[in-house]
Design a protein around this motif. Sequence first.
Motif, PDB file in Angstrom:
ATOM      1  N   HIS A   1       0.808  -1.290   0.042  1.00 22.02           N
ATOM      2  CA  HIS A   1       0.030   0.075  -0.013  1.00 22.02           C
ATOM      3  C   HIS A   1       0.841   1.251  -0.147  1.00 22.02           C
ATOM      4  O   HIS A   1       0.353   2.177  -0.815  1.00 22.02           O
ATOM      5  CB  HIS A   1      -0.845  -0.036   1.204  1.00 22.02           C
ATOM      6  N   CYS A   2       2.178   1.356   0.724  1.00 21.62           N
ATOM      7  CA  CYS A   2       2.993   2.302   0.750  1.00 21.62           C
ATOM      8  C   CYS A   2       3.608   2.578  -0.773  1.00 21.62           C
ATOM      9  O   CYS A   2       3.738   3.684  -1.084  1.00 21.62           O
ATOM     10  CB  CYS A   2       4.013   2.237   1.772  1.00 21.62           C
ATOM     11  N   ARG A   3       3.849   1.403  -1.140  1.00 20.40           N
ATOM     12  CA  ARG A   3       4.361   1.401  -2.648  1.00 20.40           C
ATOM     13  C   ARG A   3       3.662   2.073  -3.516  1.00 20.40           C
ATOM     14  O   ARG A   3       3.944   2.796  -4.365  1.00 20.40           O
ATOM     15  CB  ARG A   3       4.846   0.046  -3.114  1.00 20.40           C
ATOM     16  N   ASP A   4       2.228   1.681  -3.562  1.00 18.52           N
ATOM     17  CA  ASP A   4       1.106   2.234  -4.385  1.00 18.52           C
ATOM     18  C   ASP A   4       0.954   3.647  -4.215  1.00 18.52           C
ATOM     19  O   ASP A   4       0.891   4.397  -5.308  1.00 18.52           O
ATOM     20  CB  ASP A   4      -0.056   1.539  -4.333  1.00 18.52           C
ATOM     21  N   PHE A   5       0.833   3.888  -2.947  1.00 26.76           N
ATOM     22  CA  PHE A   5       0.907   5.427  -2.533  1.00 26.76           C
ATOM     23  C   PHE A   5       1.950   6.341  -3.042  1.00 26.76           C
ATOM     24  O   PHE A   5       1.905   7.330  -3.808  1.00 26.76           O
ATOM     25  CB  PHE A   5       0.537   5.815  -1.041  1.00 26.76           C
ATOM     26  N   ALA A   6       3.336   6.022  -2.817  1.00 30.78           N
ATOM     27  CA  ALA A   6       4.314   6.677  -3.445  1.00 30.78           C
ATOM     28  C   ALA A   6       4.216   6.667  -4.935  1.00 30.78           C
ATOM     29  O   ALA A   6       4.729   7.744  -5.516  1.00 30.78           O
ATOM     30  CB  ALA A   6       5.581   5.676  -2.977  1.00 30.78           C
ATOM     31  N   ALA A   7       4.174   5.708  -5.484  1.00 26.73           N
ATOM     32  CA  ALA A   7       4.030   5.822  -7.072  1.00 26.73           C
ATOM     33  C   ALA A   7       2.851   6.719  -7.587  1.00 26.73           C
ATOM     34  O   ALA A   7       2.963   7.580  -8.304  1.00 26.73           O
ATOM     35  CB  ALA A   7       3.595   4.588  -7.754  1.00 26.73           C
ATOM     36  N   GLU A   8       1.761   6.816  -6.835  1.00 30.77           N
ATOM     37  CA  GLU A   8       0.692   7.758  -7.214  1.00 30.77           C
ATOM     38  C   GLU A   8       0.676   9.259  -6.700  1.00 30.77           C
ATOM     39  O   GLU A   8       0.417  10.283  -7.253  1.00 30.77           O
ATOM     40  CB  GLU A   8      -0.633   7.137  -6.577  1.00 30.77           C
ATOM     41  N   ALA A   9       1.381   9.284  -5.554  1.00 35.61           N
ATOM     42  CA  ALA A   9       1.294  10.647  -4.888  1.00 35.61           C
ATOM     43  C   ALA A   9       2.649  11.383  -4.759  1.00 35.61           C
ATOM     44  O   ALA A   9       2.513  12.619  -4.344  1.00 35.61           O
ATOM     45  CB  ALA A   9       0.838  10.316  -3.490  1.00 35.61           C
ATOM     46  N   SER A  10       3.856  10.820  -5.046  1.00 32.76           N
ATOM     47  CA  SER A  10       5.063  11.499  -4.709  1.00 32.76           C
ATOM     48  C   SER A  10       5.154  12.799  -5.492  1.00 32.76           C
ATOM     49  O   SER A  10       5.525  13.798  -5.030  1.00 32.76           O
ATOM     50  CB  SER A  10       6.250  10.447  -5.111  1.00 32.76           C
ATOM     51  N   ASP A  11       4.971  12.826  -6.731  1.00 38.81           N
ATOM     52  CA  ASP A  11       5.135  13.936  -7.680  1.00 38.81           C
ATOM     53  C   ASP A  11       3.938  15.162  -7.145  1.00 38.81           C
ATOM     54  O   ASP A  11       4.009  16.248  -7.024  1.00 38.81           O
ATOM     55  CB  ASP A  11       4.559  13.440  -9.112  1.00 38.81           C
ATOM     56  N   GLU A  12       2.872  14.534  -6.756  1.00 45.62           N
ATOM     57  CA  GLU A  12       1.644  15.544  -6.277  1.00 45.62           C
ATOM     58  C   GLU A  12       2.094  16.043  -4.989  1.00 45.62           C
ATOM     59  O   GLU A  12       1.822  17.360  -4.890  1.00 45.62           O
ATOM     60  CB  GLU A  12       0.452  14.669  -6.316  1.00 45.62           C
ATOM     61  N   ILE A  13       2.585  15.407  -4.011  1.00 45.34           N
ATOM     62  CA  ILE A  13       3.056  16.005  -2.790  1.00 45.34           C
ATOM     63  C   ILE A  13       4.276  17.042  -3.006  1.00 45.34           C
ATOM     64  O   ILE A  13       4.223  18.259  -2.495  1.00 45.34           O
ATOM     65  CB  ILE A  13       3.601  14.831  -1.972  1.00 45.34           C
ATOM     66  N   ARG A  14       5.067  16.472  -4.056  1.00 42.35           N
ATOM     67  CA  ARG A  14       6.073  17.772  -4.103  1.00 42.35           C
ATOM     68  C   ARG A  14       5.595  18.970  -4.844  1.00 42.35           C
ATOM     69  O   ARG A  14       6.160  20.075  -4.514  1.00 42.35           O
ATOM     70  CB  ARG A  14       7.130  17.270  -5.236  1.00 42.35           C
ATOM     71  N   LYS A  15       4.548  18.935  -5.728  1.00 42.02           N
ATOM     72  CA  LYS A  15       3.939  20.066  -6.167  1.00 42.02           C
ATOM     73  C   LYS A  15       3.532  20.880  -5.121  1.00 42.02           C
ATOM     74  O   LYS A  15       3.395  22.263  -5.143  1.00 42.02           O
ATOM     75  CB  LYS A  15       2.743  19.845  -7.165  1.00 42.02           C
TER      76      LYS A  15
END
Length: 244
Positions: free
Chosen positions: A77-91
């Motif tokens: 679940h953490c892997r999937d979240f990172a793939a989906e959200a890392s770029d969005e969080i950085r924005k």
Amino acid sequence: MKAIAGIALIALSLTLAACGKTDAGNSTAASPVDAVAAPAGTNWSSTVTATPDGNFVMGNPQAKVKLLEFASYTCSHCRDFAAEASDEIRKIVDTGKMSYELRNFVRDPIDISTSLLARCGGKDLFYPLSDQFFANQNAMFEKAQALGDAQYQQLMSAPPAQRFGQLADAIGLIDFAKQRGIAEDQAKQCLADTAAAEKLAKGVETASSEYKIEGTPTFILNGTVLENTANWATLQSKLKQAGL
């Protein structure tokens, strides 16, 4: 839980109960948060500050909104979240409105080995390495499963200062880190750091006591645990309610 004695010797499992939560819930929206420009020539998502307790915060240290994530490198679940959200969080971090902190919530020896390597390059490499370790999770699991129980137990019976280095080498993590800026000698030194491994294990005990964490990922927004939040869509909604 006792640190190395308890967490380093648990049986290898790739579907541990501590991975995974549900998503739901709403709250009252806050007033919009104003953007804050990064210092000239920089951006907030590349600004990482080491905290006194040895963790790393990305973004404006004075941001009004502070997001803390507890995550495990062996949690799907953490892997999937990172793939989906890392770029969005950085924005969002780049607006200066929010800072973001990822803390390792280690669940097994592979998780400890990966965490030691992710932290090995310090604040500048921690977040890029974390994203890449999450992306490498399936390949890492395949190599771990190929070891078999007998070889895995042999690795776990090694002295603490050798245990995580041998495990990381066996499942390709040292080579993976070498290709991403961590020298082999440096990687081996970090993996032999039993004090750092103990601190990671102690961090799980402390976080579980303070925040009552039942699964990963777990998010803390301005000091409050976000219940029933495990994917980006749900978290994004709650960030918007916080004024972002």
